[in-house]
Design a protein around this motif. Sequence first.
Motif, PDB file in Angstrom:
ATOM      1  N   ILE A 279      11.486   8.308  -6.631  1.00  0.00           N
ATOM      2  CA  ILE A 279      11.167   7.152  -7.469  1.00  0.00           C
ATOM      3  C   ILE A 279      10.713   5.978  -6.609  1.00  0.00           C
ATOM      4  O   ILE A 279       9.819   5.210  -6.982  1.00  0.00           O
ATOM      5  CB  ILE A 279      12.386   6.763  -8.329  1.00  0.00           C
ATOM      6  N   ALA A 280      11.345   5.833  -5.427  1.00  0.00           N
ATOM      7  CA  ALA A 280      11.029   4.702  -4.546  1.00  0.00           C
ATOM      8  C   ALA A 280       9.557   4.686  -4.147  1.00  0.00           C
ATOM      9  O   ALA A 280       8.938   3.614  -4.052  1.00  0.00           O
ATOM     10  CB  ALA A 280      11.903   4.750  -3.304  1.00  0.00           C
ATOM     11  N   VAL A 281       8.961   5.847  -3.920  1.00  0.00           N
ATOM     12  CA  VAL A 281       7.563   5.897  -3.498  1.00  0.00           C
ATOM     13  C   VAL A 281       6.662   5.227  -4.528  1.00  0.00           C
ATOM     14  O   VAL A 281       5.750   4.458  -4.189  1.00  0.00           O
ATOM     15  CB  VAL A 281       7.122   7.361  -3.244  1.00  0.00           C
ATOM     16  N   GLU A 282       6.925   5.470  -5.800  1.00  0.00           N
ATOM     17  CA  GLU A 282       6.096   4.885  -6.861  1.00  0.00           C
ATOM     18  C   GLU A 282       6.491   3.439  -7.153  1.00  0.00           C
ATOM     19  O   GLU A 282       5.643   2.549  -7.230  1.00  0.00           O
ATOM     20  CB  GLU A 282       6.227   5.755  -8.118  1.00  0.00           C
ATOM     21  N   ARG A 283       7.802   3.195  -7.259  1.00  0.00           N
ATOM     22  CA  ARG A 283       8.278   1.871  -7.694  1.00  0.00           C
ATOM     23  C   ARG A 283       8.058   0.808  -6.615  1.00  0.00           C
ATOM     24  O   ARG A 283       7.689  -0.330  -6.931  1.00  0.00           O
ATOM     25  CB  ARG A 283       9.762   1.990  -8.056  1.00  0.00           C
ATOM     26  N   TRP A 284       8.282   1.143  -5.355  1.00  0.00           N
ATOM     27  CA  TRP A 284       8.134   0.149  -4.286  1.00  0.00           C
ATOM     28  C   TRP A 284       6.674  -0.234  -4.077  1.00  0.00           C
ATOM     29  O   TRP A 284       6.389  -1.355  -3.648  1.00  0.00           O
ATOM     30  CB  TRP A 284       8.728   0.678  -2.976  1.00  0.00           C
TER      31      TRP A 284
ATOM     32  N   THR B  34       0.836  -1.202   0.000  1.00  0.00           N
ATOM     33  CA  THR B  34       0.000   0.000   0.000  1.00  0.00           C
ATOM     34  C   THR B  34       0.872   1.253   0.000  1.00  0.00           C
ATOM     35  O   THR B  34       2.032   1.236   0.422  1.00  0.00           O
ATOM     36  CB  THR B  34      -0.915   0.034   1.231  1.00  0.00           C
ATOM     37  N   LEU B  35       0.261   2.361  -0.442  1.00  0.00           N
ATOM     38  CA  LEU B  35       0.977   3.629  -0.488  1.00  0.00           C
ATOM     39  C   LEU B  35       1.397   4.059   0.914  1.00  0.00           C
ATOM     40  O   LEU B  35       2.514   4.591   1.101  1.00  0.00           O
ATOM     41  CB  LEU B  35       0.084   4.697  -1.130  1.00  0.00           C
ATOM     42  N   GLU B  36       0.553   3.817   1.910  1.00  0.00           N
ATOM     43  CA  GLU B  36       0.884   4.201   3.284  1.00  0.00           C
ATOM     44  C   GLU B  36       2.095   3.421   3.795  1.00  0.00           C
ATOM     45  O   GLU B  36       2.970   3.985   4.460  1.00  0.00           O
ATOM     46  CB  GLU B  36      -0.325   3.954   4.203  1.00  0.00           C
ATOM     47  N   GLN B  37       2.147   2.120   3.489  1.00  0.00           N
ATOM     48  CA  GLN B  37       3.289   1.298   3.915  1.00  0.00           C
ATOM     49  C   GLN B  37       4.579   1.784   3.260  1.00  0.00           C
ATOM     50  O   GLN B  37       5.625   1.869   3.910  1.00  0.00           O
ATOM     51  CB  GLN B  37       3.034  -0.174   3.545  1.00  0.00           C
ATOM     52  N   VAL B  38       4.479   2.080   1.952  1.00  0.00           N
ATOM     53  CA  VAL B  38       5.670   2.539   1.226  1.00  0.00           C
ATOM     54  C   VAL B  38       6.146   3.873   1.783  1.00  0.00           C
ATOM     55  O   VAL B  38       7.346   4.070   2.032  1.00  0.00           O
ATOM     56  CB  VAL B  38       5.370   2.648  -0.283  1.00  0.00           C
ATOM     57  N   ARG B  39       5.242   4.813   1.983  1.00  0.00           N
ATOM     58  CA  ARG B  39       5.638   6.118   2.502  1.00  0.00           C
ATOM     59  C   ARG B  39       6.274   5.993   3.885  1.00  0.00           C
ATOM     60  O   ARG B  39       7.277   6.664   4.179  1.00  0.00           O
ATOM     61  CB  ARG B  39       4.423   7.041   2.564  1.00  0.00           C
ATOM     62  N   ALA B  40       5.721   5.129   4.723  1.00  0.00           N
ATOM     63  CA  ALA B  40       6.294   4.928   6.058  1.00  0.00           C
ATOM     64  C   ALA B  40       7.701   4.361   5.964  1.00  0.00           C
ATOM     65  O   ALA B  40       8.612   4.788   6.692  1.00  0.00           O
ATOM     66  CB  ALA B  40       5.389   4.004   6.878  1.00  0.00           C
TER      67      ALA B  40
ATOM     68  N   ARG C 169       4.604  -0.647  -6.470  1.00  0.00           N
ATOM     69  CA  ARG C 169       4.294  -1.594  -7.552  1.00  0.00           C
ATOM     70  C   ARG C 169       5.100  -2.882  -7.433  1.00  0.00           C
ATOM     71  O   ARG C 169       4.575  -3.978  -7.638  1.00  0.00           O
ATOM     72  CB  ARG C 169       4.583  -0.929  -8.905  1.00  0.00           C
ATOM     73  N   GLU C 170       6.383  -2.758  -7.076  1.00  0.00           N
ATOM     74  CA  GLU C 170       7.278  -3.915  -7.101  1.00  0.00           C
ATOM     75  C   GLU C 170       7.554  -4.508  -5.718  1.00  0.00           C
ATOM     76  O   GLU C 170       8.154  -5.574  -5.615  1.00  0.00           O
ATOM     77  CB  GLU C 170       8.610  -3.502  -7.743  1.00  0.00           C
ATOM     78  N   GLY C 171       7.132  -3.800  -4.680  1.00  0.00           N
ATOM     79  CA  GLY C 171       7.423  -4.261  -3.325  1.00  0.00           C
ATOM     80  C   GLY C 171       8.699  -3.616  -2.787  1.00  0.00           C
ATOM     81  O   GLY C 171       9.576  -3.191  -3.554  1.00  0.00           O
ATOM     82  N   ILE C 172       8.785  -3.557  -1.481  1.00  0.00           N
ATOM     83  CA  ILE C 172       9.959  -2.953  -0.840  1.00  0.00           C
ATOM     84  C   ILE C 172      11.147  -3.906  -0.980  1.00  0.00           C
ATOM     85  O   ILE C 172      11.047  -5.090  -0.630  1.00  0.00           O
ATOM     86  CB  ILE C 172       9.670  -2.658   0.643  1.00  0.00           C
TER      87      ILE C 172
END
Length: 412
Positions: free
Chosen positions: A46-51, A3-9, A53-56
């Motif tokens: 870039i990480a916010v968008e790519r992670w 999720t976007l929230e997980q990636v941003r965190a 989609r592709e996972g952390i």
Amino acid sequence: MTTLEQVRAEVEAVYRRDSRRILATLIRLLGDFDLAEEAMHDAFFIAVERWQREGIPDKPRAWLVSTGRFKAIDALRRRARFNRSQADLIMLIEGQGQDPSEEELLADDRLRLIFTCCHPALAADAQVPLTLREVCDLTTEQIARAFLQSPATIAQRIVRAKAKIRDARIPYQVPELHELPERLDSVLRVIYLVFNEGYSASAGEALLQQALSDEAIRLGRLLVQLLPDPEAVGLLALMLLQASRQHARSDVEGNLVLLDQQDRSLWDRGQISEGCELVRLALGSRAFGAYTLQAAIAAVHAEAATAEDTDWAEIVGLYDVLQRHWPSAVVALNRAVALARRDGAQAGLAEVEAILAAGELRDYHLAHAARAELHQQLGNLEEARKAWQQALALTQQAPERRHIEKRIQALE
């Protein structure tokens, strides 16, 4: 899909934890401060968008370094269409090692960066501010407060130092062993200023920024491994002994707790033991300096079972030696406070008044706080109130401001 929230965190956590390490590695790979900083911020964006989609990734720091590096190469290629001189730079960067996860124990990228920022070709008054800005992400305002100077002055020094590194092509490397001693003083000063900003933040809501003090101790250990100079050992001892008290320096509400009122059971006995042993090692070398003497003073405090057991006579004696060989206004102030504990408030106050009259510490809030405390002990309540108000006007840190406000309210 993350999720976007997980990636941003996660991105925010990685930035807080690793952004300075990522920047240091990118500076090594790209050879340019501004290009590296731009590349790092691009990589996090870039990480916010790519992670999402592709996972952390398993190794987010390595991913960010690699992404930032390729982003910088792409930018340089676009510039090379209009400026042929960029072609050689692109070839150089592409030829660098591509595995950013490889780390050399004694040539850590942040340690390389510190030595670059402390290169003797740079102006002495620019070396430390540049390192604090680039290695530790301190703002120019924080650095200015640490140096008791204006932010504009500090900013100009940093800009000039970056230009010098670029134009003189100062190498990004740990110097050879025979070059280390002449570079050591600035490096030690940098590491200690980083520690101080973490141990007692110059501004903000929190008393501590533990990540900074932990980083300074880590860099201190690396430096001792690289160059076991007595003063490097002494500085590591000093940081460990001061850090040992950090969990007792504030209460559960984040309010400041002074040394005499601290719960000494909260002090880290492991750090105290290691610090005291390092003090003995540095003193035994007979080649120690100011950091070792300050560590010896910290050891006297650390070894006292209670505040009343503190050997103030020994502390004053150590300050006498420190002031005789490495004089400074702050050392004189600390000695005056210790003198008040040994010989009484009047003796200490006379010293503090003389220091303030000399002018060097008139904008230093702790000097006015010391004056206020001693006037209050002597019953000079109006003088104490005025001095507390001067200290409050100069204080930027919230816990210290609350402490001073309570002292003023108690007088009123």
